[in-house]
Design an enzyme around this catalytic site. Structure first.
Site, PDB file in Angstrom:
ATOM      1  N   GLY A  92      -8.683  52.486  73.577  1.00  0.00           N
ATOM      2  CA  GLY A  92      -9.674  52.893  72.796  1.00  0.00           C
ATOM      3  C   GLY A  92     -10.424  54.019  73.282  1.00  0.00           C
TER       4      GLY A  92
ATOM      5  N   GLY B 166      -5.186  59.503  75.103  1.00  0.00           N
ATOM      6  CA  GLY B 166      -4.009  59.858  74.784  1.00  0.00           C
ATOM      7  C   GLY B 166      -4.157  61.318  73.984  1.00  0.00           C
TER       8      GLY B 166
ATOM      9  N   SER C 187       8.674  59.192  67.500  1.00  0.00           N
ATOM     10  CA  SER C 187       7.735  57.912  67.601  1.00  0.00           C
ATOM     11  C   SER C 187       8.452  56.508  67.168  1.00  0.00           C
ATOM     12  CB  SER C 187       6.272  58.379  67.138  1.00  0.00           C
ATOM     13  OG  SER C 187       5.928  59.226  67.349  1.00  0.00           O
TER      14      SER C 187
ATOM     15  N   HIS D  31      -1.233  59.726  65.703  1.00  0.00           N
ATOM     16  CA  HIS D  31      -0.947  61.041  65.410  1.00  0.00           C
ATOM     17  C   HIS D  31      -1.563  61.674  64.328  1.00  0.00           C
ATOM     18  CE1 HIS D  31       2.217  61.247  68.309  1.00  0.00           C
ATOM     19  NE2 HIS D  31       2.538  60.250  68.306  1.00  0.00           N
TER      20      HIS D  31
END
Length: 496
Positions: free
Chosen positions: A303, A307, A332, A426
């Site tokens: 969280g 990333g 992915s 993404h």
């Protein structure tokens, strides 16, 4: 900020390894009830001693910090709890008993409301609002703050949050107090691990063995099989980057693997198994960068936006290294698709006695191949990886699975955002849901987890900011013509 920076960089965040947890008593009933009761009393005594009292507002900057030993006692006690249930119980007691003083909050709120109704100087109202903010800080935040100053303290808090998340997932702890404490701890970790304190490091075959080992062990998407496999992933036409904290270099927090190719890849085996075209990179052979794996090494940092920061930093790094590079995409996995599909097949069988996900002709063909009722036989087949061995079944399933997967990624939502966590990640970054790839991952994990399907999320750098804003604010998903066409086929041929 200077004081915060000095304190943060002056201690080691991660090298400290807590000792293994020895076997301990379980919280239970029956013969162990007396022992469990003694443990609970010890927990209460520890918390009364370790959690600092909240000073009066007027004394908040004059009250000395608690003795280091008090916080160290909590760390030591917690590290000695062997069972997840015991750790969950201690965290639950901390959340319930040492949160916000609701009486103080009510009193300060009333004061603010009263001042708003009377003509007073702005300074008086602002101070009243500051008092209210102070009252809204839970007591356990002070404990976390002082633990963070211990040598290895932040590492301990990352581990503690990992335990808290695991306990919530296992239903060992529940309720608003626990959720609130998790949110407070996540907020503190987000500050300590903000992008300004993170260093981008590239991994090569000449990196320290300890780093290569950690990268190998942390790979959660496409497991590393051996050292030769690892060598390929950091060799020519490949890049591997990770974030480390400035106070603990060479300790990976989040890892990103990139393939440098001449087109947007549609098959993961071509990336992780096949050897590069040569041992020497040729810039003319590189026209696309494919992000094919991103792994968080510390569950307690879930969280925290590591990333997202890493992807953005790597994009800039690749542009510096390859100025001509203009194509950026992920390849992915689609975790959860098979589970979602099997759940639909099961519910539709109960409600309608037949599948409404497939057309009549698809049902007939599948039934003939599998030799039985479509719903039952298809559920059995998709629960294993054996179905990909049948060329006929692979051919018949391609159209329905492609359109169902397109809908799963585009149409299935959680609070208005994409249900699939990888898609949500993404799309938040501003990528486009660009292409679904049939049988793109034929590994056992790929077949059983997502029916072999993978997806490209493409990053058009000039559009990512606008796409991200549109998704986060208006919950709009930017998708390609291929994906939208598949979604249209879903609406025409399938019913949920």
């Amino acid at each position: 900020m200077r004081g915060f920076w000095t304190a943060l960089t002056g201690r080691r965040l991660f090298p400290l390894r807590l000792p293994p947890r020895p076997p301990g008593p379980r919280l239970s009933s029956g013969p162990a009830a007396a022992e469990a009761g003694a443990l609970e009393r010890a927990m209460d005594e520890l918390l009364r001693r370790a959690v600092p009292a909240t000073p009066a507002y007027e004394l908040r900057e004059k009250t000395p910090a608690p003795a280091e030993g008090q916080c160290a006692d909590f760390v030591s006690f917690y590290g000695g709890l062997a069972e997840a249930a015991e750790r969950a119980e201690l965290l639950s007691r901390l959340a319930r008993g040492f949160g916000v003083d609701h009486g103080q909050v009510a009193e300060q709120s009333a004061g603010v409301l009263q001042l708003r109704q009377q003509p007073r100087e702005a300074a008086v109202l602002l101070q009243a609002e500051d008092r209210l903010r102070y009252a809204l800080v839970p007591r356990y935040r002070g404990l976390f703050h002082h633990i963070s100053k211990l040598d290895g303290g932040v590492r301990f808090l990352v581990r503690l949050r990992a335990d808290l998340l695991e306990a919530q997932a296992l239903k060992l702890v529940e309720g608003p107090h626990v959720r609130e404490m998790n949110g407070v701890l996540k907020g503190m970790l987000s500050e300590w691990f903000s992008s300004g304190f993170l260093s981008l490091e590239r991994v090569t075959w000449h990196s320290p063995c300890e780093v290569l080992q950690k990268i190998s062990e942390s790979e959660a998407v496409h497991p590393v099989k051996n050292w030769m496999d690892m060598k390929r992933r950091v060799g020519p036409y490949r890049r591997c980057y990770f974030f480390s904290h400035c106070a603990s270099p060479e300790e990976p927090l989040v890892v990103l693997h990139v393939a440098l190719t001449n087109r947007i890849s549609s098959n993961i085996q071509a990336i992780v198994k096949e050897c590069p075209p040569s041992e020497t990179e040729e810039g003319s052979q590189i026209s696309a960068a494919i992000f094919y794996s991103i792994s968080l090494t510390q569950p307690g940092l879930q969280g925290v936006e590591l990333g997202t920061f890493l992807v953005k930093r790597v994009l800039k790094e690749l542009q510096r290294e390859f100025p001509h590079l203009g194509t950026f995409s992920s390849l992915s996995p689609i975790p959860g698709f098979t589970k979602w599909l099997l759940g639909l097949l099961n519910s539709q069988a109960k409600e309608h006695g037949r599948s409404e996900l497939l057309t009549d002709s698809e049902c007939k063909e599948i039934s003939e191949i599998l030799g039985g009722p479509v719903n039952e036989t298809l559920k059995v087949s998709l629960s294993s990886s054996e179905w990909v061995k049948s060329e006929k079944l692979v051919r018949v399933l391609q159209a329905p699975l492609m359109r169902l997967c397109a809908w799963y990624l585009y149409g299935e939502k959680h609070r208005g955002y994409a249900l699939n966590p990888v898609a949500n990640f993404h799309l938040q970054n501003g990528a486009v849901l660009w292409r679904l790839n049939w049988l793109a991952d034929t590994s056992l994990k790929g077949i059983t987890g997502s029916c072999g399907l993978m997806v490209n999320y493409r990053y058009y750098l000039e559009e990512t900011a606008a796409n991200s804003t549109s998704y986060l604010c208006a919950k709009n998903i930017k998708a390609s013509e291929q994906v939208l066409s598949l979604v249209a086929q879903f609406h025409k041929n399938s019913k949920l």
